[in-house]
Write a protein that holds these residues in place. Structure first.
Motif, PDB file in Angstrom:
ATOM      1  N   SER A 125       0.839  -1.195   0.000  1.00 15.62           N
ATOM      2  CA  SER A 125       0.000   0.000   0.000  1.00 15.62           C
ATOM      3  C   SER A 125       0.878   1.251   0.000  1.00 15.62           C
ATOM      4  CB  SER A 125      -0.931  -0.016   1.222  1.00 15.62           C
ATOM      5  OG  SER A 125      -1.880   1.030   1.147  1.00 15.62           O
ATOM      6  N   SER A 161      -4.683   1.588  -4.922  1.00  9.84           N
ATOM      7  CA  SER A 161      -5.147   2.021  -3.600  1.00  9.84           C
ATOM      8  C   SER A 161      -5.202   3.544  -3.508  1.00  9.84           C
ATOM      9  CB  SER A 161      -4.235   1.455  -2.499  1.00  9.84           C
ATOM     10  OG  SER A 161      -2.987   2.141  -2.438  1.00  9.84           O
ATOM     11  N   TYR A 192      -6.069   5.454  -6.022  1.00 13.42           N
ATOM     12  CA  TYR A 192      -7.211   5.917  -6.808  1.00 13.42           C
ATOM     13  C   TYR A 192      -8.394   6.281  -5.901  1.00 13.42           C
ATOM     14  CZ  TYR A 192      -5.444   4.660 -11.489  1.00 13.42           C
ATOM     15  OH  TYR A 192      -4.747   4.597 -12.676  1.00 13.42           O
ATOM     16  N   ALA A 193      -8.570   5.539  -4.792  1.00 12.08           N
ATOM     17  CA  ALA A 193      -9.715   5.787  -3.903  1.00 12.08           C
ATOM     18  C   ALA A 193      -9.656   7.178  -3.268  1.00 12.08           C
ATOM     19  CB  ALA A 193      -9.807   4.693  -2.842  1.00 12.08           C
ATOM     20  N   ALA A 238     -10.345   9.858  -5.820  1.00 12.96           N
ATOM     21  CA  ALA A 238     -11.764  10.000  -6.147  1.00 12.96           C
ATOM     22  C   ALA A 238     -12.481  10.814  -5.081  1.00 12.96           C
ATOM     23  CB  ALA A 238     -12.402   8.621  -6.288  1.00 12.96           C
ATOM     24  N   HIS A 239     -12.153  10.578  -3.807  1.00 14.10           N
ATOM     25  CA  HIS A 239     -12.780  11.344  -2.729  1.00 14.10           C
ATOM     26  C   HIS A 239     -12.428  12.820  -2.815  1.00 14.10           C
ATOM     27  CE1 HIS A 239     -14.676   8.409   0.078  1.00 14.10           C
ATOM     28  NE2 HIS A 239     -13.934   7.560  -0.630  1.00 14.10           N
TER      29      HIS A 239
END
Length: 208
Positions: free
Chosen positions: A90, A135, A137-138, A141-142
């Protein structure tokens, strides 16, 4: 038309991710962008860093070359490119800490519509490069970033990298990024700058 502004925020301990970051910057400049390169700072003290050979020395040297990233840098940018080594599959804590610190800009909606992209490196083969990029990308997006992957729109992608972003495997820091991997990183910089310019051109046209 104003140059697209590209912020490259990375964390690097042994220079592999830094080398990719510099190649991304070269590509963005080739595409006419104005860039800022920033290195995320350590979240542990020297006594911990000294337990890993070379960590403190490398960090000291890189921190002399690159300023620490700030909220103002992200507000300034039209595009933000994150770079990280893989930590247990991560994102590195140091880079995540910077992203977590963008909550104020997120709340004000000041990151919505900016371009976002990622690149990274790992020490071991199959060590989590793709998982790490995905990981990130999340949170992008937020934050409201428009995620720009690489796909296979350039011939360099058939030699190295991933469709999610430029990558490198250092084999326990014994191998530096070769020309194929650097070419992917430069392509990423060009692609991000080109997309950022296109978005701003459309915004300028609508405003006019």
């Amino acid at each position: 038309m104003q140059k697209p502004k590209v912020l490259i925020v990375f964390y690097s301990r042994n220079c592999s991710t830094e080398t990719l970051a510099r190649a991304v910057a070269e590509g963005a400049v080739e595409a006419g962008a104005e860039i800022r390169m920033r290195r995320a700072r350590e979240v542990v003290g020297p006594e911990v860093m000294q337990q890993a050979p070379g960590w403190l020395e490398n960090a000291t040297a890189m921190n002399k070359k690159y300023e620490a990233p700030t909220e103002a840098d992200s507000e300034w940018a039209d595009a933000i490119v994150f770079g990280t080594p893989t930590r247990f599959g991560s994102i590195a804590t140091e880079l995540k800490a910077y992203i977590d610190g963008l909550g104020g800009l997120w709340f004000q909606g000041k990151l919505n519509g900016k371009v976002g992209s990622v690149f990274g490196s790992t020490s071991s083969r199959h060590g989590g490069n793709e998982a790490t990029l995905l990981s990130i990308y999340a949170p992008m997006a937020h934050l409201g970033l428009i995620i720009v992957p690489l796909g296979y729109a350039d011939a360099v992608m058939f030699k190295a990298g991933t469709p999610y972003g430029a990558t490198h495997v250092s084999n326990l820091d014994a191998v530096k990024p070769d020309e194929d991997h650097l070419a992917v990183a430069r392509y990423q910089g060009r692609r991000v700058a080109t997309v950022a310019r296109a978005l701003h051109y459309k915004q300028d046209a609508v405003a006019a």
